[in-house]
Design a protein around this motif. Structure first.
Motif, mmCIF file in Angstrom:
data_model
loop_
_atom_site.group_PDB
_atom_site.id
_atom_site.type_symbol
_atom_site.label_atom_id
_atom_site.label_comp_id
_atom_site.label_asym_id
_atom_site.label_seq_id
_atom_site.Cartn_x
_atom_site.Cartn_y
_atom_site.Cartn_z
ATOM 1 N N TYR B 198 0.832 -1.204 0.000
ATOM 2 C CA TYR B 198 0.000 0.000 0.000
ATOM 3 C C TYR B 198 0.869 1.258 0.000
ATOM 4 O O TYR B 198 0.594 2.237 -0.694
ATOM 5 C CB TYR B 198 -0.909 -0.012 1.232
ATOM 6 C CG TYR B 198 -1.982 1.048 1.184
ATOM 7 C CD1 TYR B 198 -1.840 2.267 1.843
ATOM 8 C CD2 TYR B 198 -3.157 0.829 0.451
ATOM 9 C CE1 TYR B 198 -2.817 3.228 1.779
ATOM 10 C CE2 TYR B 198 -4.146 1.792 0.383
ATOM 11 C CZ TYR B 198 -3.971 2.992 1.048
ATOM 12 O OH TYR B 198 -4.949 3.953 0.978
ATOM 13 N N ARG B 199 1.947 1.197 0.760
ATOM 14 C CA ARG B 199 2.824 2.368 0.882
ATOM 15 C C ARG B 199 3.482 2.732 -0.445
ATOM 16 O O ARG B 199 3.529 3.897 -0.833
ATOM 17 C CB ARG B 199 3.910 2.104 1.936
ATOM 18 C CG ARG B 199 4.869 3.249 2.154
ATOM 19 C CD ARG B 199 5.970 2.876 3.145
ATOM 20 N NE ARG B 199 6.892 1.880 2.636
ATOM 21 C CZ ARG B 199 7.895 2.131 1.792
ATOM 22 N NH1 ARG B 199 8.109 3.365 1.367
ATOM 23 N NH2 ARG B 199 8.686 1.153 1.388
ATOM 24 N N ARG B 203 -1.389 6.745 -5.821
ATOM 25 C CA ARG B 203 -2.850 6.777 -5.817
ATOM 26 C C ARG B 203 -3.310 6.334 -7.198
ATOM 27 O O ARG B 203 -2.798 6.811 -8.202
ATOM 28 C CB ARG B 203 -3.348 8.181 -5.542
ATOM 29 C CG ARG B 203 -3.366 8.517 -4.079
ATOM 30 C CD ARG B 203 -4.148 9.770 -3.817
ATOM 31 N NE ARG B 203 -5.581 9.553 -4.056
ATOM 32 C CZ ARG B 203 -6.483 10.510 -4.033
ATOM 33 N NH1 ARG B 203 -6.130 11.760 -3.816
ATOM 34 N NH2 ARG B 203 -7.758 10.244 -4.235
ATOM 35 N N THR B 269 -6.051 -3.311 5.031
ATOM 36 C CA THR B 269 -4.843 -2.536 4.750
ATOM 37 C C THR B 269 -5.176 -1.170 4.186
ATOM 38 O O THR B 269 -4.380 -0.239 4.280
ATOM 39 C CB THR B 269 -3.968 -3.293 3.741
ATOM 40 O OG1 THR B 269 -3.819 -4.632 4.185
ATOM 41 C CG2 THR B 269 -2.620 -2.655 3.590
ATOM 42 N N PHE B 271 -6.933 -0.931 0.944
ATOM 43 C CA PHE B 271 -7.249 -1.001 -0.479
ATOM 44 C C PHE B 271 -8.746 -0.942 -0.692
ATOM 45 O O PHE B 271 -9.532 -1.345 0.161
ATOM 46 C CB PHE B 271 -6.695 -2.296 -1.096
ATOM 47 C CG PHE B 271 -5.206 -2.291 -1.233
ATOM 48 C CD1 PHE B 271 -4.407 -2.970 -0.326
ATOM 49 C CD2 PHE B 271 -4.590 -1.610 -2.275
ATOM 50 C CE1 PHE B 271 -3.033 -2.963 -0.447
ATOM 51 C CE2 PHE B 271 -3.220 -1.601 -2.404
ATOM 52 C CZ PHE B 271 -2.435 -2.283 -1.489
ATOM 53 N N GLN B 272 -9.121 -0.446 -1.892
ATOM 54 C CA GLN B 272 -10.536 -0.352 -2.226
ATOM 55 C C GLN B 272 -10.828 -1.240 -3.423
ATOM 56 O O GLN B 272 -9.922 -1.641 -4.140
ATOM 57 C CB GLN B 272 -10.858 1.099 -2.608
ATOM 58 C CG GLN B 272 -10.277 2.091 -1.645
ATOM 59 C CD GLN B 272 -11.344 2.851 -0.933
ATOM 60 O OE1 GLN B 272 -12.515 2.638 -1.172
ATOM 61 N NE2 GLN B 272 -10.939 3.740 -0.051
ATOM 62 N N LYS B 291 -5.460 1.358 -4.791
ATOM 63 C CA LYS B 291 -5.183 2.373 -3.781
ATOM 64 C C LYS B 291 -5.793 3.674 -4.288
ATOM 65 O O LYS B 291 -5.382 4.199 -5.317
ATOM 66 C CB LYS B 291 -3.673 2.548 -3.608
ATOM 67 C CG LYS B 291 -3.325 3.690 -2.658
ATOM 68 C CD LYS B 291 -1.839 3.730 -2.394
ATOM 69 C CE LYS B 291 -1.480 4.935 -1.536
ATOM 70 N NZ LYS B 291 -0.071 4.957 -1.162
#
Lengths: 102, 292
Positions: B198-199, B203, B269, B271-272, B291
């Motif tokens: 994720y980091r 975007r 975490t 996420f979508q 993300k």
């Protein structure tokens, strides 16, 4: 005009070794400096160097060596820093860095 | 492709469900201390897994072909097509040692570029960069050799890095795509690997995970279990001279969370649009998230 400025930027990037430096230190996430002499990447923030072996940068946290340890071993000329010591010192460096974050 | 059945399920948002935290935490702890069906100290797991992959690295691709009857190639094709690679993208393939996924991403991008050039649309000045990160240097060396064999040895888009999925050496928000194929179940702390994914994603970046998963269909499950526990370790012994490593591989699949549980972890975490697609009745699942 946009295309021209993009081309300028691209040329500028080509001059330095900038490309691969999306790379960051795995511990501090700060930028790494490439060191030609020792063929390694150095994380200035926490004073750790990561070796490059066979052209592959080894950026696993436990592969990092503290810079003072490296200098000391060069000065003592062949004295073998035991792996136990460098691991302990690396742990110390991580502790220092983590404390810095709090 | 008679055996292939794909079922995509969209995983609901976290607030629609009661908190699974206590059970979730127990699940993660049990993953961190399990090496196949054996219990091991958390600190040991990484070393044990390292030994497994050092041992299997030279026969890794051959064994993949034999164990999956070549199907793993199609699964990886599917993974890369879901990624929608584009020229100029920065992509990170984690646990991608022998290069299968990275090569496919590169080839997909090259074919897009070629088509663009044919139509006079080649405007992108940005260079595609594909990073292959693996904790095991032997796997990376095999990958580099394969790259040379495919004529990609001097290719300036591919970068081989030795690194840890739980502590990635990349800037925040630097990647357009992140893939991990058959790697996440070998990681000690799944949630750390997911957090790192994720980091490093920008975007709009896409997370994709291809992993062996759980089969529930009644008779197929029995056949699959027999195949996993009897045939595969024997094949490992015959071909690679290493029964134990393949026993670990098979056991680690059973210990890994099932499709729904893993999807929940991905949602947790951050996420979508998290969804998963079962292939071959659940033998393999591709989890994806964005993300945003």
């Amino acid at each position: 005009m946009v295309r021209a400025s993009r081309r300028l930027l691209k040329d500028a990037a080509n001059i330095g070794k900038a490309f691969s430096d999306f790379l960051a230190c795995p511990l501090s996430k700060q930028p790494l400096r490439h060191c030609e002499d020792s063929q390694s990447r150095i994380s200035e923030t926490i004073g750790v160097s990561f070796p490059i072996i066979d052209g592959i940068p080894c950026l696993v946290p436990k592969d990092g060596k503290l810079l003072e340890d490296q200098n000391k071993s060069q000065v003592e000329n062949g004295a073998d820093p035991s792996s136990g010591n460098s691991e302990r010192d690396l742990l110390l460096a991580v502790n220092i860095w983590v404390t810095g974050l709090i | 492709m008679a055996l292939r059945r794909s079922v995509t399920r969209l995983v609901g948002d976290l607030n629609l469900l009661p908190s699974l935290l206590p059970r979730g935490a127990a699940l993660l702890h049990s993953h961190a201390t399990s090496f196949g069906f054996k219990e091991v100290p958390e600190e040991e797991k990484s070393k044990l897994v390292g030994n497994v992959f050092t041992s299997v690295s030279s026969n890794y691709d051959l064994m993949n072909d034999m164990m999956s009857a070549g199907l793993h190639r199609l699964w990886k094709d599917r993974l890369v097509s879901k990624l929608h690679p584009f020229p100029g993208m920065k992509h990170l393939d984690v646990a991608g040692g022998t290069g299968d996924v990275a090569f496919r991403v590169l080839e997909s991008i090259n074919s897009v570029s070629r088509r663009a050039m044919q139509h006079g649309l080649a405007e992108t000045e940005e260079e595609t960069q594909i990073y292959i990160c693996d904790i095991n240097p032997n796997m990376l060396n095999v990958g580099k050799k394969r790259a040379i064999e495919r004529g990609l040895g001097e290719n300036h888009c591919l970068h081989w890095i030795e690194g840890d999925a739980e502590a990635l050496s990349f800037d925040d928000g630097s990647m357009d795509g992140y893939t991990i194929a058959f790697g996440i179940r070998n990681v000690t702390r799944i949630e750390k690997a997911l957090a790192e994914a994720y980091r490093v994603l920008k975007r709009g970046g896409r997370f994709l995970c291809l992993e062996l998963s759980h089969v529930e269909l009644p008779i197929f499950k029995q056949l699959y279990d027999y195949y996993s526990f009897s045939v595969i370790p024997a094949m490992g012994e015959l071909v690679a001279g290493d029964r134990e490593s393949y026993k670990y591989l098979v056991e680690s699949i059973r210990r890994f969370p099932n499709q729904e549980a893993f999807a929940r972890m991905i949602v947790d975490t951050g996420f979508q649009k998290v969804e998963y697609e079962n292939l071959v009745g659940g033998v393999v699942a591709i989890h994806s998230g964005l993300k945003l």
